[in-house]
Design a protein around this motif. Sequence first.
Motif, PDB file in Angstrom:
ATOM      1  N   GLU A 134       0.832  -1.205   0.000  1.00 41.14           N
ATOM      2  CA  GLU A 134       0.000   0.000   0.000  1.00 41.14           C
ATOM      3  C   GLU A 134       0.873   1.264   0.000  1.00 41.14           C
ATOM      4  N   LEU A 135       1.946   1.237   0.775  1.00 42.10           N
ATOM      5  CA  LEU A 135       2.843   2.390   0.834  1.00 42.10           C
ATOM      6  C   LEU A 135       3.512   2.640  -0.509  1.00 42.10           C
ATOM      7  N   GLN A 136       3.863   1.575  -1.203  1.00 42.75           N
ATOM      8  CA  GLN A 136       4.479   1.749  -2.517  1.00 42.75           C
ATOM      9  C   GLN A 136       3.514   2.401  -3.498  1.00 42.75           C
ATOM     10  N   ARG A 137       2.246   2.017  -3.414  1.00 42.70           N
ATOM     11  CA  ARG A 137       1.251   2.639  -4.286  1.00 42.70           C
ATOM     12  C   ARG A 137       1.036   4.104  -3.901  1.00 42.70           C
ATOM     13  N   LEU A 138       0.993   4.369  -2.598  1.00 38.72           N
ATOM     14  CA  LEU A 138       0.801   5.746  -2.127  1.00 38.72           C
ATOM     15  C   LEU A 138       1.949   6.648  -2.548  1.00 38.72           C
ATOM     16  N   GLU A 139       3.135   6.105  -2.535  1.00 37.69           N
ATOM     17  CA  GLU A 139       4.305   6.911  -2.889  1.00 37.69           C
ATOM     18  C   GLU A 139       4.217   7.415  -4.323  1.00 37.69           C
ATOM     19  N   ILE A 140       3.654   6.602  -5.191  1.00 39.11           N
ATOM     20  CA  ILE A 140       3.468   7.007  -6.585  1.00 39.11           C
ATOM     21  C   ILE A 140       2.383   8.077  -6.687  1.00 39.11           C
ATOM     22  N   GLU A 141       1.316   7.911  -5.906  1.00 34.41           N
ATOM     23  CA  GLU A 141       0.177   8.835  -5.959  1.00 34.41           C
ATOM     24  C   GLU A 141       0.535  10.229  -5.444  1.00 34.41           C
ATOM     25  N   VAL A 142       1.448  10.308  -4.488  1.00 37.49           N
ATOM     26  CA  VAL A 142       1.791  11.614  -3.885  1.00 37.49           C
ATOM     27  C   VAL A 142       3.172  12.078  -4.353  1.00 37.49           C
ATOM     28  N   GLU A 143       3.483  11.764  -5.576  1.00 39.70           N
ATOM     29  CA  GLU A 143       4.810  12.051  -6.107  1.00 39.70           C
ATOM     30  C   GLU A 143       5.198  13.528  -5.980  1.00 39.70           C
ATOM     31  N   ASP A 144       4.221  14.424  -6.062  1.00 40.75           N
ATOM     32  CA  ASP A 144       4.520  15.862  -6.027  1.00 40.75           C
ATOM     33  C   ASP A 144       4.439  16.458  -4.631  1.00 40.75           C
ATOM     34  N   ASP A 145       4.135  15.651  -3.641  1.00 38.49           N
ATOM     35  CA  ASP A 145       4.007  16.152  -2.271  1.00 38.49           C
ATOM     36  C   ASP A 145       5.181  15.624  -1.449  1.00 38.49           C
ATOM     37  N   ASP A 146       6.184  16.481  -1.264  1.00 37.78           N
ATOM     38  CA  ASP A 146       7.400  16.038  -0.560  1.00 37.78           C
ATOM     39  C   ASP A 146       7.129  15.625   0.882  1.00 37.78           C
ATOM     40  N   GLY A 147       6.195  16.327   1.551  1.00 35.19           N
ATOM     41  CA  GLY A 147       5.887  16.015   2.946  1.00 35.19           C
ATOM     42  C   GLY A 147       5.305  14.623   3.102  1.00 35.19           C
ATOM     43  N   GLN A 148       4.335  14.295   2.259  1.00 40.37           N
ATOM     44  CA  GLN A 148       3.715  12.969   2.335  1.00 40.37           C
ATOM     45  C   GLN A 148       4.698  11.879   1.907  1.00 40.37           C
ATOM     46  N   ARG A 149       5.505  12.191   0.908  1.00 44.31           N
ATOM     47  CA  ARG A 149       6.495  11.200   0.461  1.00 44.31           C
ATOM     48  C   ARG A 149       7.491  10.897   1.582  1.00 44.31           C
ATOM     49  N   MET A 150       7.856  11.921   2.330  1.00 42.91           N
ATOM     50  CA  MET A 150       8.786  11.719   3.433  1.00 42.91           C
ATOM     51  C   MET A 150       8.155  10.846   4.515  1.00 42.91           C
ATOM     52  N   ALA A 151       6.865  11.112   4.819  1.00 43.94           N
ATOM     53  CA  ALA A 151       6.167  10.321   5.838  1.00 43.94           C
ATOM     54  C   ALA A 151       6.065   8.857   5.403  1.00 43.94           C
ATOM     55  N   ILE A 152       5.771   8.667   4.119  1.00 41.35           N
ATOM     56  CA  ILE A 152       5.671   7.303   3.591  1.00 41.35           C
ATOM     57  C   ILE A 152       7.034   6.604   3.651  1.00 41.35           C
ATOM     58  N   ALA A 153       8.085   7.346   3.348  1.00 41.01           N
ATOM     59  CA  ALA A 153       9.434   6.770   3.386  1.00 41.01           C
ATOM     60  C   ALA A 153       9.804   6.338   4.799  1.00 41.01           C
ATOM     61  N   TYR A 154       9.449   7.153   5.782  1.00 40.64           N
ATOM     62  CA  TYR A 154       9.746   6.803   7.176  1.00 40.64           C
ATOM     63  C   TYR A 154       8.996   5.536   7.598  1.00 40.64           C
ATOM     64  N   GLU A 155       7.708   5.479   7.237  1.00 42.88           N
ATOM     65  CA  GLU A 155       6.917   4.292   7.610  1.00 42.88           C
ATOM     66  C   GLU A 155       7.439   3.051   6.889  1.00 42.88           C
ATOM     67  N   GLY A 156       7.817   3.243   5.623  1.00 42.04           N
ATOM     68  CA  GLY A 156       8.351   2.114   4.861  1.00 42.04           C
ATOM     69  C   GLY A 156       9.637   1.573   5.471  1.00 42.04           C
ATOM     70  N   GLU A 157      10.503   2.471   5.921  1.00 38.45           N
ATOM     71  CA  GLU A 157      11.751   2.043   6.547  1.00 38.45           C
ATOM     72  C   GLU A 157      11.486   1.306   7.860  1.00 38.45           C
ATOM     73  N   ALA A 158      10.532   1.828   8.634  1.00 33.87           N
ATOM     74  CA  ALA A 158      10.171   1.171   9.899  1.00 33.87           C
ATOM     75  C   ALA A 158       9.622  -0.232   9.634  1.00 33.87           C
ATOM     76  N   LEU A 159       8.824  -0.370   8.575  1.00 40.51           N
ATOM     77  CA  LEU A 159       8.270  -1.679   8.228  1.00 40.51           C
ATOM     78  C   LEU A 159       9.368  -2.643   7.785  1.00 40.51           C
ATOM     79  N   ARG A 160      10.324  -2.144   7.006  1.00 41.58           N
ATOM     80  CA  ARG A 160      11.430  -3.000   6.554  1.00 41.58           C
ATOM     81  C   ARG A 160      12.202  -3.565   7.747  1.00 41.58           C
ATOM     82  N   GLN A 161      12.483  -2.699   8.693  1.00 42.55           N
ATOM     83  CA  GLN A 161      13.228  -3.136   9.880  1.00 42.55           C
ATOM     84  C   GLN A 161      12.416  -4.143  10.696  1.00 42.55           C
ATOM     85  N   LYS A 162      11.122  -3.871  10.810  1.00 41.10           N
ATOM     86  CA  LYS A 162      10.246  -4.773  11.573  1.00 41.10           C
ATOM     87  C   LYS A 162      10.173  -6.152  10.904  1.00 41.10           C
TER      88      LYS A 162
END
Length: 211
Positions: A138-166
């Motif tokens: 879901e995060l990968q799809r969201l990242e594409i959808e909010v490509e022009d919104d740096d704030g949301q992309r950053m939030a998605i990147a943080y959550e994605g990294e947390a998920l990878r570690q988990k």
Amino acid sequence: MRPRVSHIILVAAALAALIILGAHATTPVLYTAENTSTAAHADPATIQKRSPGDAAAVVPLMDELLGETGTLALTIKLKDYESAERDLARYTELSGQFSNLVVKLDVSETDIGEFQQKTRANQESLTALLNDSRRFDELQRLEIEVEDDDGQRMAIAYEGEALRQKMQKTFSAYREREPAVTRIAQNYDVNTTPYQESVEHFAEVADAADD
């Protein structure tokens, strides 16, 4: 008179020994184990005497549980989340049945009890893998959808990294349980191939998230 009495006593003792051996020989056993020398290993004769019908279900349930791990991990790897939900529900049901059996047979302090505990832990790990893998998609799809919104992309990147570690942490715990589960299952001649395959599938899902 004394020799005759001694002879009668010896004959009676021999007959008693034969009767006892015959009774043990005709008693059905729960399994043919490779090693029953340790105190922690469940004594099949003892279990059978407690509840013959329930004891007979132990090994088939162990076999089903290990089989389900392979199926569940594979459907998660293939991102077939609908099938994975059904597989997880089945695995959870079997795990509950096995836990009830362990309590009923009073074998919690044996290797069967250890198998039950690790099965519960594996259930939690596989549940987490399913949920985290689906959320990661879901995060990968969201990242594409909010490509022009740096704030949301950053939030998605943080959550994605947390998920990878988990997911890596969850996989490490799952892999660490493999030797003990495999050893116990092999004591009861249970097929461990599906379970070993589940570890490989789990690793692939976690590594794919890292990539």
